[in-house]
Design an enzyme around this catalytic site. Structure first.
Site, short mmCIF file in Angstrom:
data_model
loop_
_atom_site.label_atom_id
_atom_site.label_comp_id
_atom_site.label_asym_id
_atom_site.label_seq_id
_atom_site.Cartn_x
_atom_site.Cartn_y
_atom_site.Cartn_z
N ARG A 46 0.80 -1.21 0.00
CA ARG A 46 0.00 0.00 0.00
C ARG A 46 0.84 1.27 0.00
O ARG A 46 0.49 2.25 -0.65
CB ARG A 46 -0.86 -0.03 1.26
N LYS A 143 -0.01 -19.04 6.16
CA LYS A 143 -0.93 -19.24 7.25
C LYS A 143 -1.16 -17.89 7.95
O LYS A 143 -0.30 -17.03 7.84
CB LYS A 143 -0.42 -20.28 8.22
N HIS A 173 5.94 -23.48 6.89
CA HIS A 173 7.41 -23.42 6.79
C HIS A 173 8.08 -24.58 7.51
O HIS A 173 9.25 -24.86 7.27
CB HIS A 173 7.94 -22.05 7.23
N LYS A 177 11.85 -27.21 6.71
CA LYS A 177 13.02 -27.36 7.59
C LYS A 177 13.82 -28.59 7.20
O LYS A 177 13.27 -29.64 6.87
CB LYS A 177 12.57 -27.47 9.05
N GLU A 211 9.25 -23.10 22.58
CA GLU A 211 9.88 -21.82 22.22
C GLU A 211 10.17 -21.03 23.48
O GLU A 211 9.46 -21.18 24.48
CB GLU A 211 8.94 -21.00 21.34
N ASP A 230 -2.35 -21.51 16.06
CA ASP A 230 -1.09 -20.96 15.57
C ASP A 230 -0.06 -22.05 15.26
O ASP A 230 0.74 -21.92 14.34
CB ASP A 230 -0.52 -20.00 16.64
N HIS A 235 1.71 -26.70 12.02
CA HIS A 235 3.06 -27.25 12.13
C HIS A 235 3.09 -28.64 12.80
O HIS A 235 3.69 -29.58 12.28
CB HIS A 235 3.98 -26.31 12.90
N LYS A 326 4.94 -21.23 24.35
CA LYS A 326 5.83 -20.06 24.35
C LYS A 326 6.44 -19.92 25.74
O LYS A 326 5.87 -20.39 26.71
CB LYS A 326 5.00 -18.79 24.08
C1 BG6 Z 1 4.90 -19.44 13.28
C2 BG6 Z 1 4.04 -19.08 14.44
O1 BG6 Z 1 4.14 -20.08 12.28
O2 BG6 Z 1 5.94 -20.32 13.70
C3 BG6 Z 1 4.87 -18.46 15.54
O3 BG6 Z 1 3.03 -18.17 14.04
C4 BG6 Z 1 6.04 -19.33 15.91
O4 BG6 Z 1 4.05 -18.20 16.70
C5 BG6 Z 1 6.80 -19.76 14.66
O5 BG6 Z 1 6.87 -18.61 16.79
C6 BG6 Z 1 7.86 -20.79 15.01
O6 BG6 Z 1 8.67 -21.01 13.89
P1 BG6 Z 1 10.18 -21.49 14.05
O7 BG6 Z 1 10.64 -21.72 12.66
O8 BG6 Z 1 10.90 -20.40 14.76
O9 BG6 Z 1 10.12 -22.74 14.88
#
Ligand code: BG6
Length: 478
Positions: A46, A143, A173, A177, A211, A230, A235, A326
């Site tokens: 934008r 996502k 993603h 990995k 995390e 999330d 994942h 988290k």
């Molecule tokens: C994302 C989530 O898809 O993946 C995040 O929205 C998360 O909340 C992240 O922190 C973790 O990815 P990675 O590659 O750091 O394990």
């Protein structure tokens, strides 16, 4: 191997994901020679900005998130030369003619929708109206792909109105990995494991994605999602699929995705006694989840642990324990396949329980280790101990392992190559929501309150109990 020349348009080209991952990742692919010099990247967003402004922003992003070595700095200018910018109005007409004018014939056209899903339809419609996208083009979507089955179906239907499924690349993603792909190589490239990969030999499987970061900075998004939407729906579910699926007949997109879909469809609904939600508490100066999310009454979970079952022949009776959170003790993600005890030990006086465990470490310190039982060295008689047969990639592969390509850059190159193996198909995403929705609805109906847990811990005590009740325990997060 270089990919075909491309024009890649990044909608949301000035956004956080583009700056952190997509653009520095493309720079690294350029350095490696995989992105050829004829290729171009067009940022579209934008904000009013010219090419020079965009290039400056990208140079800063590379500096901040790409960590270029001195020797690579000269290449930045060359890379920036491949960039252009178009200010675009996703819901109006502004910028579309100009974007159309930027596109070249004879190269792969790819469009990265790094924007809110509510804009997918508008973008798709305008890409077609202005004949920017054609039947060969690819689109990449991020996502969250919906927030429940209904919204995911609506998104799929919107995209299907403009693109064929073979043109749609839904990114998770985690599938990009390195170790996640290695999981498939280990399972299907060795004769050793597959005969044991079933309920005769496997006691249970643990999947942990822990995390240390909190949700500060993205609380507004996260508070509406929670760990279930999330992380688990996408994942963790993808990891579960790869570990549990039947061997596909070929390593090809639809073969792999058909098998993953069967796993999701075979998942048993989760009983509310087999799931624990948690929320991190304040710790001294470190704010609580509720402070981070700026919602003092939030019931959103920043941690979830659960026991799942896959109702099929291979896995009948084998629990899969999943957890993610988290602000935990360490950043550590792994999948552990815990094999059954020996039926009988021939070693007198050896009361300890020895188990083979295959642990696939996704991050950090990527690698795979297999816990085996051996004799303790020395004259002490036949004393058994457990040791890991360790394959830490950085040790086993030396320099090659340093070149572990970031998940995003690998996946973007797959888009250009037209390889959908590591992308989610529409029916997979829908099936995952179909399984997740009743869990979330159950919480909402019961006004379920997450359990507090300490920052820097392994999650709430109830999560430990989830396994203790079954006579098992979580592996340490370290
Ligand atoms: C994302 C989530 O898809 O993946 C995040 O929205 C998360 O909340 C992240 O922190 C973790 O990815 P990675 O590659 O750091 O394990």
């Amino acid at each position: 191997i270089p990919v075909d020349p491309f024009d890649l348009v990044i909608f949301g080209g000035t956004g956080d994901l583009a700056r952190r991952k997509i653009l520095p990742g493309l720079f690294r692919r350029y350095l490696s020679g995989q992105m050829t010099p004829e290729s171009r990247i067009i940022g579209a967003a934008r904000s009013e900005m010219d090419d020079a402004g965009f290039r400056e922003m990208v140079a800063d992003a590379i500096e901040e998130f790409g960590g270029p070595e001195k020797s690579e700095k000269a290449a930045i200018a060359e890379f920036l030369d491949k960039l252009a910018y178009v200010a675009i109005d996703a819901k109006g007409e502004g910028g579309w003619k100009e974007l159309a004018g930027q596109m070249r014939d004879g190269v792969v056209r790819a469009f990265y929708f790094s924007v809110a899903p509510s804009l997918f339809g508008d973008l798709a419609e305008r890409l077609h109206a202005h004949e920017i996208a054609n039947s060969e083009s690819r689109i990449v979507v991020e996502k969250p792909f919906g927030r429940d089955l209904e919204t995911a179906k609506a998104l799929n239907a919107t995209l299907a109105g403009y693109f064929d499924e073979t043109q749609i690349y839904r990114i998770d993603h985690y599938l990009g990995k390195e170790t996640v792909q290695n999981l498939m190589a280990v399972r299907f490239g060795n004769v050793l494991f597959e005969p044991l990969w079933n309920n005769h030999y496997v006691d249970h499987i643990q999947i942990t994605v822990a995390e240390t970061v909190g949700v500060g900075g993205r609380g507004a998004y996260y508070d509406k999602s929670g760990a279930m939407r999330d992380m688990v729906q996408n994942h963790l579910m993808q990891l579960l699929c790869l570990i549990a699926m039947e061997p596909p007949s070929k390593f090809e997109a639809d073969e792999v995705r058909n098998e993953k879909l069967k796993v999701i469809r075979a998942l048993q609904p989760v009983d509310s006694h087999h799931i624990v939600r948690g929320q991190y508490d304040a710790d001294g100066d470190s704010p609580s989840y509720r402070d981070d999310a700026e919602n003092p009454r939030s019931f959103t979970e920043s941690f979830v642990a659960m026991r799942c079952h896959i109702n099929n022949w291979r896995w009948a009776g084998v629990p899969f324990y999943l957890r993610t959170g988290k602000k935990m003790k360490a950043r550590a993600s792994e999948i552990a396949v815990v094999f059954k005890d020996l039926g009988h030990s021939i070693f007198e006086g050896d009361e300890a329980r020895h188990r083979n465990i295959l642990a696939i470490r996704l991050q950090p310190n990527e690698g795979i280790d297999l816990q085996v039982t051996i004799k303790e060295p020395g004259p002490g008689g036949m004393r058994l101990i457990d040791v890991p047969l360790d394959m830490t990639f950085s040790e086993a592969l030396g320099e090659e392992a340093d070149d572990v390509t970031d998940a995003y850059e690998r996946l973007i190159m797959d888009v250009i190559r037209g390889n959908q193996t590591l992308f989610m198909r529409g029916d997979e995403v829908e099936a995952a929501w179909e399984w997740t929705d009743p869990i979330i609805e159950g919480w909402n109906k019961r006004n379920d309150v997450p359990k507090w847990y300490d920052q820097g811990s392994s999650g709430p005590d109830d999560a430990l109990m989830l396994m203790h009740r079954d006579g098992r325990r979580w592996r340490d997060i370290k």
